[in-house]
Design a protein around this motif. Structure first.
Motif, PDB file in Angstrom:
ATOM      1  N   LYS A  91       0.827  -1.211   0.000  1.00 42.66           N
ATOM      2  CA  LYS A  91       0.000   0.000   0.000  1.00 42.66           C
ATOM      3  C   LYS A  91       0.857   1.255   0.000  1.00 42.66           C
ATOM      4  CE  LYS A  91      -4.339  -1.619   1.978  1.00 42.66           C
ATOM      5  NZ  LYS A  91      -5.391  -1.340   2.971  1.00 42.66           N
ATOM      6  N   PHE A  92       1.978   1.211   0.695  1.00 34.72           N
ATOM      7  CA  PHE A  92       2.870   2.360   0.748  1.00 34.72           C
ATOM      8  C   PHE A  92       3.413   2.678  -0.641  1.00 34.72           C
ATOM      9  CE2 PHE A  92       6.819   4.582   1.928  1.00 34.72           C
ATOM     10  CZ  PHE A  92       6.312   5.478   2.858  1.00 34.72           C
ATOM     11  N   VAL A  93       3.900   1.671  -1.336  1.00 36.02           N
ATOM     12  CA  VAL A  93       4.463   1.879  -2.668  1.00 36.02           C
ATOM     13  C   VAL A  93       3.378   2.312  -3.656  1.00 36.02           C
ATOM     14  CG1 VAL A  93       5.619   0.755  -4.609  1.00 36.02           C
ATOM     15  CG2 VAL A  93       6.364   0.280  -2.272  1.00 36.02           C
ATOM     16  N   LEU A  94       2.260   1.599  -3.668  1.00 38.82           N
ATOM     17  CA  LEU A  94       1.192   1.935  -4.608  1.00 38.82           C
ATOM     18  C   LEU A  94       0.600   3.307  -4.318  1.00 38.82           C
ATOM     19  CD1 LEU A  94      -0.737  -1.452  -4.921  1.00 38.82           C
ATOM     20  CD2 LEU A  94       0.897  -0.459  -6.515  1.00 38.82           C
ATOM     21  N   GLY A  95       0.451   3.641  -3.035  1.00 43.74           N
ATOM     22  CA  GLY A  95      -0.123   4.931  -2.683  1.00 43.74           C
ATOM     23  C   GLY A  95       0.754   6.084  -3.140  1.00 43.74           C
ATOM     24  N   ILE A  96       2.059   5.970  -2.933  1.00 41.76           N
ATOM     25  CA  ILE A  96       2.979   7.036  -3.334  1.00 41.76           C
ATOM     26  C   ILE A  96       3.045   7.159  -4.854  1.00 41.76           C
ATOM     27  CG2 ILE A  96       5.410   7.690  -3.391  1.00 41.76           C
ATOM     28  CD1 ILE A  96       5.660   6.671  -0.547  1.00 41.76           C
ATOM     29  N   LEU A  97       3.161   6.034  -5.547  1.00 39.01           N
ATOM     30  CA  LEU A  97       3.279   6.082  -7.005  1.00 39.01           C
ATOM     31  C   LEU A  97       2.003   6.597  -7.654  1.00 39.01           C
ATOM     32  CD1 LEU A  97       5.232   2.777  -7.767  1.00 39.01           C
ATOM     33  CD2 LEU A  97       6.118   5.105  -7.598  1.00 39.01           C
ATOM     34  N   SER A  98       0.856   6.130  -7.181  1.00 33.20           N
ATOM     35  CA  SER A  98      -0.401   6.589  -7.773  1.00 33.20           C
ATOM     36  C   SER A  98      -0.643   8.064  -7.482  1.00 33.20           C
ATOM     37  CB  SER A  98      -1.568   5.741  -7.259  1.00 33.20           C
ATOM     38  OG  SER A  98      -1.640   5.790  -5.842  1.00 33.20           O
ATOM     39  N   ALA A  99      -0.316   8.511  -6.268  1.00 35.69           N
ATOM     40  CA  ALA A  99      -0.466   9.934  -5.938  1.00 35.69           C
ATOM     41  C   ALA A  99       0.477  10.786  -6.780  1.00 35.69           C
ATOM     42  CB  ALA A  99      -0.205  10.154  -4.455  1.00 35.69           C
ATOM     43  N   ASN A 164      -2.943  14.915  -1.697  1.00 37.00           N
ATOM     44  CA  ASN A 164      -3.153  16.220  -1.069  1.00 37.00           C
ATOM     45  C   ASN A 164      -1.832  16.819  -0.584  1.00 37.00           C
ATOM     46  OD1 ASN A 164      -5.861  16.078  -1.550  1.00 37.00           O
ATOM     47  ND2 ASN A 164      -6.445  15.594   0.552  1.00 37.00           N
ATOM     48  N   HIS A 165      -0.958  15.974  -0.080  1.00 41.35           N
ATOM     49  CA  HIS A 165       0.337  16.497   0.370  1.00 41.35           C
ATOM     50  C   HIS A 165       1.195  16.936  -0.817  1.00 41.35           C
ATOM     51  CE1 HIS A 165       4.120  17.034   2.423  1.00 41.35           C
ATOM     52  NE2 HIS A 165       4.674  16.181   1.571  1.00 41.35           N
ATOM     53  N   PHE A 166       1.243  16.132  -1.863  1.00 42.58           N
ATOM     54  CA  PHE A 166       2.046  16.495  -3.026  1.00 42.58           C
ATOM     55  C   PHE A 166       1.586  17.812  -3.637  1.00 42.58           C
ATOM     56  CE2 PHE A 166       3.171  11.770  -3.998  1.00 42.58           C
ATOM     57  CZ  PHE A 166       4.059  11.790  -2.931  1.00 42.58           C
ATOM     58  N   LEU A 167       0.291  18.086  -3.569  1.00 42.12           N
ATOM     59  CA  LEU A 167      -0.223  19.349  -4.090  1.00 42.12           C
ATOM     60  C   LEU A 167       0.252  20.539  -3.268  1.00 42.12           C
ATOM     61  CD1 LEU A 167      -3.918  18.398  -4.968  1.00 42.12           C
ATOM     62  CD2 LEU A 167      -2.084  18.943  -6.585  1.00 42.12           C
ATOM     63  N   SER A 168       0.624  20.289  -2.008  1.00 42.71           N
ATOM     64  CA  SER A 168       1.076  21.380  -1.148  1.00 42.71           C
ATOM     65  C   SER A 168       2.559  21.702  -1.323  1.00 42.71           C
ATOM     66  CB  SER A 168       0.803  21.033   0.321  1.00 42.71           C
ATOM     67  OG  SER A 168       1.654  19.977   0.760  1.00 42.71           O
ATOM     68  N   ILE A 169       3.285  20.883  -2.088  1.00 48.32           N
ATOM     69  CA  ILE A 169       4.705  21.154  -2.332  1.00 48.32           C
ATOM     70  C   ILE A 169       4.819  22.371  -3.252  1.00 48.32           C
ATOM     71  CG2 ILE A 169       6.842  20.231  -3.293  1.00 48.32           C
ATOM     72  CD1 ILE A 169       5.876  17.448  -2.591  1.00 48.32           C
ATOM     73  N   PRO A 170       5.628  23.356  -2.921  1.00 50.20           N
ATOM     74  CA  PRO A 170       5.761  24.550  -3.772  1.00 50.20           C
ATOM     75  C   PRO A 170       6.147  24.180  -5.199  1.00 50.20           C
ATOM     76  CG  PRO A 170       6.804  24.913  -1.651  1.00 50.20           C
ATOM     77  CD  PRO A 170       6.424  23.474  -1.681  1.00 50.20           C
ATOM     78  N   THR A 171       5.437  24.759  -6.161  1.00 48.19           N
ATOM     79  CA  THR A 171       5.697  24.441  -7.565  1.00 48.19           C
ATOM     80  C   THR A 171       7.077  24.921  -8.001  1.00 48.19           C
ATOM     81  OG1 THR A 171       4.593  26.509  -8.195  1.00 48.19           O
ATOM     82  CG2 THR A 171       3.255  24.500  -8.151  1.00 48.19           C
ATOM     83  N   GLU A 172       7.616  25.940  -7.313  1.00 50.01           N
ATOM     84  CA  GLU A 172       8.946  26.443  -7.687  1.00 50.01           C
ATOM     85  C   GLU A 172      10.007  25.365  -7.540  1.00 50.01           C
ATOM     86  OE1 GLU A 172       6.934  27.836  -5.587  1.00 50.01           O
ATOM     87  OE2 GLU A 172       6.335  29.753  -6.494  1.00 50.01           O
TER      88      GLU A 172
END
Length: 282
Positions: A91-99, A164-172
């Motif tokens: 689940k950890f691997v699939l969750g990170i890759l799919s996100a 949701n977390h990846f979306l919070s990473i600054p785009t810069e």
């Protein structure tokens, strides 16, 4: 002046009510756990006495011996470790890759895929039990650890949380890495994951706790003790022919709680950070 005094008084009373509510919540959670722990050291006479007593008259550790010898407790324990460990990694691997794919890749119908994942979160697992059971039975995986693991490997919650977390990473930061020639694998490994530690810890803890406590599906898949997990195996401590001796049951429950409790206590700060990190973007 009076207005400031009134505001200060309201804030003070708000703090008081907040602490009272917190104490009530803690007691609601802690009292059942304390009862389980104390009961695990009681003799049978102290368990069934009326009125009920909290503190054992005599602390008796024999319940733990009975819990681990009257049933194949350590077999159940090892099965739970295997099932939980494999599911946590998958689940950890699939969750990170799919996100990562939903946030940083462009492909057709991406929004529809995300809506399907959200819809999966809204469907209770019990609804899919009959379909999964029929499929696993046809494949010949009943009464196997593989039959327990595969149908539980869905990762909708982890995908949602990590997205949701990846979306919070600054785009810069992402754009700078791409300008330096970073591919997807390097971007994920060198940029995205290092700033996602708390969220990954939260994802891991939630996954481990859920899989460790999973009961319904392992119960349907396990025909005997060879593949039964702890939640399923501990039901064998209950005596269906007469009065259940709750001492060994409570002792086994304490032993089953200890690994998850230790992990949670060590990583709770990271879990709180992870659950709140995606709340504000920027």
């Amino acid at each position: 002046m009076n207005r400031k005094r009134d505001v200060s008084r309201q804030i003070r009373w708000g703090h008081v009510f907040g602490y009272v509510a917190m104490v009530l919540v803690v007691l609601t959670i802690a009292l059942p756990l304390a009862w389980v722990l104390l009961t695990s050291f009681k003799v049978r006479g102290d368990i069934y006495v009326q009125p009920a007593i909290w503190w054992p008259r005599v602390f008796e550790a024999s319940n733990y011996h009975d819990a681990t010898t009257s049933v194949p407790f350590w077999r159940f324990f090892s099965n739970s470790v295997i099932v939980t460990g494999v599911l946590a990694v998958v689940k950890f691997v699939l969750g990170i890759l799919s996100a990562y794919g939903l946030v940083f890749l462009r492909f057709p119908f991406k929004r529809i895929v995300f809506l399907v994942i959200i819809a999966a979160l809204m469907v209770p697992n019990q609804i899919t039990v009959i379909v999964n059971y029929s499929l696993v039975a046809q494949l010949g995986y009943r009464n196997t650890l593989l039959g327990i693991i595969v149908p539980l490997a869905g990762v909708a919650f982890g995908t949602f949380l990590m997205r949701n977390h990846f979306l919070s990473i600054p785009t810069e930061i992402i754009e700078a890495a791409r300008m330096d020639g970073a591919g997807h694998l390097r971007l994920l490994w060198r940029i995205v994951l290092p700033v996602s530690g708390p969220t990954m810890v939260a994802f891991g803890i939630i996954t481990v706790v859920n899989e460790w406590n999973e009961y319904l599906w392992p119960f349907l898949m396990a025909d005997d003790s060879s593949v039964a997990t702890l939640p399923v195996g501990l039901t064998q401590l209950q005596n269906n022919d007469g009065l259940t001796n709750w001492g060994p049951v409570m002792a086994a429950t304490v032993l089953a709680m200890i690994p998850i409790l230790v992990v949670f206590l060590i990583l709770q700060r990271h879990m709180i950070k992870g659950l709140t990190s995606g709340a504000v973007k920027g």
